[in-house]
Design an enzyme around this catalytic site. Structure first.
Site, PDB file in Angstrom:
ATOM      1  N   HIS A 188      11.858   3.506 -16.744  1.00 20.94           N
ATOM      2  CA  HIS A 188      12.190   2.093 -16.569  1.00 20.94           C
ATOM      3  C   HIS A 188      11.829   1.301 -17.820  1.00 20.94           C
ATOM      4  CE1 HIS A 188      11.749   3.866 -12.589  1.00 20.94           C
ATOM      5  NE2 HIS A 188      12.492   2.918 -12.113  1.00 20.94           N
TER       6      HIS A 188
ATOM      7  N   HIS B 207      17.100  -1.773 -16.028  1.00 21.51           N
ATOM      8  CA  HIS B 207      15.921  -1.594 -15.178  1.00 21.51           C
ATOM      9  C   HIS B 207      15.386  -0.165 -15.144  1.00 21.51           C
ATOM     10  CE1 HIS B 207      13.253  -1.691 -11.729  1.00 21.51           C
ATOM     11  NE2 HIS B 207      13.935  -0.686 -11.218  1.00 21.51           N
TER      12      HIS B 207
ATOM     13  N   ARG C  84     -14.838   3.297  21.413  1.00 18.94           N
ATOM     14  CA  ARG C  84     -14.912   2.095  20.554  1.00 18.94           C
ATOM     15  C   ARG C  84     -16.287   1.457  20.659  1.00 18.94           C
ATOM     16  NH1 ARG C  84     -12.059  -3.068  23.565  1.00 18.94           N
ATOM     17  NH2 ARG C  84     -12.320  -2.345  25.689  1.00 18.94           N
TER      18      ARG C  84
ATOM     19  N   SER D 224     -11.938  -6.381  20.317  1.00 20.33           N
ATOM     20  CA  SER D 224     -11.349  -5.145  20.846  1.00 20.33           C
ATOM     21  C   SER D 224     -11.750  -3.919  20.034  1.00 20.33           C
ATOM     22  CB  SER D 224      -9.819  -5.245  20.853  1.00 20.33           C
ATOM     23  OG  SER D 224      -9.389  -6.292  21.696  1.00 20.33           O
TER      24      SER D 224
ATOM     25  N   GLU E 246      -2.404  -6.046   9.060  1.00 24.75           N
ATOM     26  CA  GLU E 246      -2.892  -4.674   9.003  1.00 24.75           C
ATOM     27  C   GLU E 246      -2.633  -4.030   7.640  1.00 24.75           C
ATOM     28  OE1 GLU E 246      -0.648  -5.822  11.203  1.00 24.75           O
ATOM     29  OE2 GLU E 246      -1.861  -6.093  13.002  1.00 24.75           O
TER      30      GLU E 246
ATOM     31  N   HIS F 230       2.232  -0.720  22.585  1.00 20.10           N
ATOM     32  CA  HIS F 230       0.854  -0.678  22.115  1.00 20.10           C
ATOM     33  C   HIS F 230       0.203   0.688  22.313  1.00 20.10           C
ATOM     34  CE1 HIS F 230       1.527  -4.899  21.795  1.00 20.10           C
ATOM     35  NE2 HIS F 230       0.291  -5.167  21.448  1.00 20.10           N
TER      36      HIS F 230
ATOM     37  N   ARG G  84     -10.200   2.824  24.442  1.00 17.01           N
ATOM     38  CA  ARG G  84     -10.537   1.563  25.111  1.00 17.01           C
ATOM     39  C   ARG G  84     -11.362   1.854  26.372  1.00 17.01           C
ATOM     40  NH1 ARG G  84      -7.286  -1.812  29.222  1.00 17.01           N
ATOM     41  NH2 ARG G  84      -8.218  -3.869  29.040  1.00 17.01           N
TER      42      ARG G  84
END
Lengths: 662, 662
Positions: B29, B260, B355, B382, B409, B471, B518
């Site tokens: 490039h 490019h 957890r 959580s 995230e 989820h 959980r």
């Protein structure tokens, strides 16, 4: 009742049901429905073009609850409007197995839900695709047949997710003026006040991205209505920042993160209902309020009937085509076009990269499949997605079938879901296979929802060469094959590429990845009356000189490697057959007897793929041989890389012989 | 030479080498190096605090080439500055195996490269973590020891990628004023003019996100210098939009996408060099220009030596701690703290979600590991990531060890790479396991680079219950296990959780995922003198009543299921042992004899995991039994889901018996 009183009672009916649903479930998210009930009520009672008895009417306004955790808002509305299938029993069994009210809205499960939401940012990004599809379909079939808005209810989280940037940049660029986002600007996230982690001025940000944006009091119905009216007149998409209070009405919890994601609790729930003036027991809606909502549910009947009248005025041919398109039926001539293309290839074999073979296939079918819309996340010359004759859409005209998505893989994949869900189009979009990582959350939603876009993923291994390990997928085939309902095809030559395209485009219940090479590959396949790739794997070349002692399995570019290894093994007196595996995941989903027949009984099994072994043991077993990658790649010319990583016919022969003799 | 002439010749030395490198490689490039050579030259010659002889000096300014495809710019600079290990031979062998000049910069391969870039947006997002780490380390060790800038060279693609939004929102919120982004505003992308796909006003957008932002002529050295000076004085991070011409100097290709990503070609390359006034043959740099650059390379010696003087003024204890921290050595007391915690758990077993067990472990170790910095993408309550005593960082004070990442995230994971790369910290960040899809591109870079952050991924299966399939991860364990150098641990109880944390934190050459439940789980493990999880799998419970006929393999929450099934099988006279598999990928990486010993010789093998089978055949073989998921999940209470999907002790027993008798 005067209008405001009626509005309040209607909005409070939504609030009451949302409180009760979450209490009954003992889990869920009351905060957003309580805060946004006024906004939703204004939108549905005064603006939304919708006939509850026909939730699939093609020209309905789309309403997308991007903040999917607030699902009780949507379920309450669907019940109140009278959408078939949503009963009070469903509301009472919120988040229970076997009811229409899962924790997050699932369009494949519940009538009236436009798209599956919950993973934040994606409802918004999917809506961009719906709004694009509306413009495109209007350009094809006229404003009399296609002319609706796309409304989105979004949360803080939707706007914090990076995909929101890709989405709003696209909507702003393409001037999707019929897209209106109602943002629940409540200033609270799960960790606490939004000020813990965010200082963005969203109104300014949206304006910087080509949007109209304004702030209103989200608890003031007239202010909301006036803002929506202004939005409808704008030549840009609009963000309406609705200042609300999360958990509005809950005396102790409103305005705090405690109102977000757990039941209010019996005491606070009762206090909230008292404060809001909601009388009656759980799930009770006063008859006159229910009637008012049901009247809203039928408000769109006349509009729908008028539309049907206009539709009847189209020519028979156009009616049939529109119906075929929005119902997702594939064109009858597709299979023939593919067959003719395969035949032509067999008559005049080509040695091309499968990305080029993909382009050749597209050239052969774009005319017979007008709903196929292509595009690329700014890799058009590399992905070979721009088939001949395709005109690009622009902010000025949507009469086109090619989309420049920009460097936005996730936004592209999410919008492709929206285009598909809207109806009328089958989208296919390209990037490098390694960047499925960027698009993956939307690809997962496609697999979950059963939308059927095609991901044209080129540069599918170390075979891309010099760009190096950041651009060389090694684990992506495995990661995608692991996803339920995702089909991953990696064809070995031009004929298999045509077959894989056919399977991808004929699929109507899930998405397909086409993993394609940058480098040239010889044409190994003959023509065949059936689509041999349909079972995921098949014998490409038999053993010579006796019953097979070795079976080689390979996909894509490594079929050539295995082809040469098979020749060497057969010449050395080790009868060896070759199974081409264009789709390992499709093959693993075949009935036992099909798998057993294709895998065969040769004592030695060796798989060859320039990727990790993970997943191949299902075919070759833990004792099988594998020639592929055990690490990330490296930067260098392709031939050196294949040698460096030991993916050569010689290595395959050695692996097979060692097992054969051991 | 007057300053401008010298600048031009120094910048053109970069341009010349970039042209020659790409020509020699026959790929690469040239566009960005040609366009941004002035900006880079101004930055390096007048601003960057850098001693080329000590590219790892902890208080150097960081320079991140987010637009990694422009790698020849960076390699040329490293060579010109005299960074050890970057020779002219490397430049001549750009993009060849065995040289320091891969297609995209690899920090683990080439001294002087701060982070691996190429996947767009991530250099920018990683830099945010570097700038955060600078502020945090300064808060701990003082301004005399830590006080540097973080400069980023970013492309259009970097700013189009969604992660850029997460990154700039974080930088703006935390007022990372020592972060300065130089944007190559050249208006061109691969598909053509940027106007094909983008209309964002980036300056306004950055301002909306709390940045200072301005536009300058990126070909005017004095304007660039003045802008950097202003940026250094700002209390906000700064975007400098540098208006440039891609491929600057190439007469026919400059300003077009043709400049490019491919060599200019011999003719155009020669014409460009002539136009720019670059004399001499390929890779020739005039001696006086090279000397001027080498002088720049040593410009920072005095600054580094002054820093060493200040450092020598610290107490011995503080010197040792700083050195330990920035060199990435783990604290000596960590292993003891874990051992004590395991012992305490064995003495008083707990039935908690993993957890929560993770939180208990963290409570036990945060004091002895001050470099451990925790956080969550807005799921703190959580993810249970906020261990006792952790103070959060805020825009006003970085004296803290907890980061509210917001609903970002990907941005979190990329910034965690930056924090780790900066030195001084080991970051651990939380979200739901399903959202590793969002963070995946940065997790991949961590695995490639060998950074060692910890991903605290809770809600790791259908066991999360009512939130439903959006989820509920089912394919994520497999998808992560497939990634080279990524360790994925899924502990079954509190003691295994402690062991897995130990392994994650003691790891210094790669990242670790902790997949945590959980739901509550019983404590099945006793204490052990060694870390039993270190081999990825071990016999948790033996067969009873004879040699094992059945071996059950399970991970995480399904170890309890298998535990109960084993009991039932043993009671039915089928001797059954149970192997706990906290990490399938670590286990598959063990030597053959270890694997053979743990797998054992029982004729029946059954694996139990609430996830897809993909990958497990490497342990149980194609004929093995598997009790797990074959589809996406559903919304409902956890117990009903496990029954619905058939993940029960009874189902395990049935699967084992069927194989045992069949």
């Amino acid at each position: 009742m005067i209008q405001r009183e009626l509005h309040d009672r209607m909005a409070n009916a939504v609030r009451g049901l949302a409180i009760d649903g979450v209490e009954a479930a003992k889990s869920g998210h009351p905060g957003m429905p309580l805060g946004m009930a006024d906004v939703a009520t204004v939108l549905f009672t005064r603006f939304l073009k919708y006939d509850a008895s026909h939730p699939k009417w093609s020209d309905r306004d789309r309403f997308v609850l991007s903040a999917g955790h607030g699902s009780m808002l949507l379920y309450s509305l669907l019940y109140l409007l009278g959408v078939p299938g949503m009963s009070l029993e469903d509301l009472k069994h919120f988040r229970q197995l076997g009811y229409k009210t899962p924790g997050h809205p699932e369009n494949f499960h519940t009538a009236g839900v436009e798209t599956t939401t919950g993973p934040l940012g994606q409802g918004l990004a999917t809506s961009v695709g719906m709004a694009m599809a509306e413009r495109m379909l209007q350009a094809e079939f006229g404003r009399k047949i296609v002319d609706h808005h796309t409304y989105v209810l979004a949360s803080d989280g939707d706007l914090m997710e990076g995909v929101s940037q890709e989405a709003i940049a696209l909507a702003g660029h393409y001037k999707l003026s019929k897209m209106i986002v109602l943002w629940d600007d409540n200033g609270i996230s799960i960790d606490g006040p939004l000020t813990l982690s965010d200082s963005v001025d969203q109104v300014k940000r949206f304006q910087a991205c080509g949007w109209r944006a304004e702030r209103v009091d989200g608890l003031d119905p007239e202010a909301i209505a006036a803002a929506i009216e202004r939005a409808q007149k704008s030549s840009k998409p609009t963000l309406i920042a609705c200042k609300t209070i999360i958990g509005y009405g809950a005396p102790k919890k409103q305005g705090t993160s405690k109102a977000h994601g757990e039941p209010l609790g019996p005491e606070e729930a009762a206090a909230a209902k008292a404060k809001l003036g909601i009388a009656g027991g759980p799930f009770e809606v006063p008859a006159e309020v229910l009637k008012a909502w049901r009247d809203i549910g039928t408000r769109g009947v006349a509009e729908r009937e008028a539309w049907e009248g206009r539709f009847a005025g189209l020519s028979d041919r156009k009616q049939a085509e529109f119906t075929r398109r929005v119902s997702g039926q594939r064109p009858p001539k597709l299979a023939k076009a593919i067959a003719a293309h395969k035949k032509a290839l067999a008559a005049a074999p080509v040695t091309v990269a499968t990305r080029k073979a993909s382009e050749l296939t597209l050239d052969a079918i774009v005319e017979v499949m007008p709903e196929l819309v292509l595009g690329s996340a700014d890799l058009t010359p590399s992905n070979n997605t721009k088939a001949k004759g395709l005109v690009e859409i622009t902010p000025k005209t949507f009469k086109g079938r090619y989309i420049h998505w920009g460097i936005r893989e996730f936004g592209m994949a999410a919008a492709m879901n929206g285009i598909y869900l809207h109806g009328g189009y089958v989208p296919a979009g390209g990037t490098f296979l390694v960047f499925t990582d960027y698009a993956r959350p939307a690809m997962r939603l496609a697999a979950l929802m059963g939308t059927a876009p095609v991901y044209v993923m080129t540069h599918d291994s170390i075979g891309l060469g010099e760009d190096g390990p950041t651009h060389q997928p090694v684990e992506h085939l495995a990661a995608l094959r692991a996803m339920p309902n995702m089909h991953v095809f990696r064809p070995c030559d031009a004929i298999e590429t045509a077959e894989c395209w056919q399977l991808a485009l004929e699929r109507t219940n899930g998405p397909t990845v086409l993993a394609l090479t940058r480098q040239n590959l010889p044409q190994l396949r003959d023509d065949s009356p059936t689509n041999l790739s349909a079972q995921g794997a098949y014998e490409l070349a038999p053993a010579v000189g006796g019953e097979a002692r070795v079976t080689l399995f390979a996909s894509g570019s490594e079929v050539e490697v295995a082809w040469n290894a098979r020749k060497m093994l057969n010449e050395r007196g080790v009868p060896t057959r070759l199974v081409s595996v264009p789709s390992l995941d499709v093959f693993l989903g075949q009935p036992d007897e099909v798998r057993a027949r294709v895998i065969g009984n040769a004592p030695v099994k060796v798989a060859v793929e320039a990727a990790v072994r993970f997943g191949w043991d299902a075919v070759i077993g833990p004792d099988g041989g594998f020639v592929g990658m055990a690490s990330f790649g490296a930067s260098g010319p392709i031939k050196e890389l294949y040698r460096h990583f030991g993916i050569t016919p010689e290595a395959v022969v050695e692996t097979a012989i060692k097992r054969h003799n051991g």
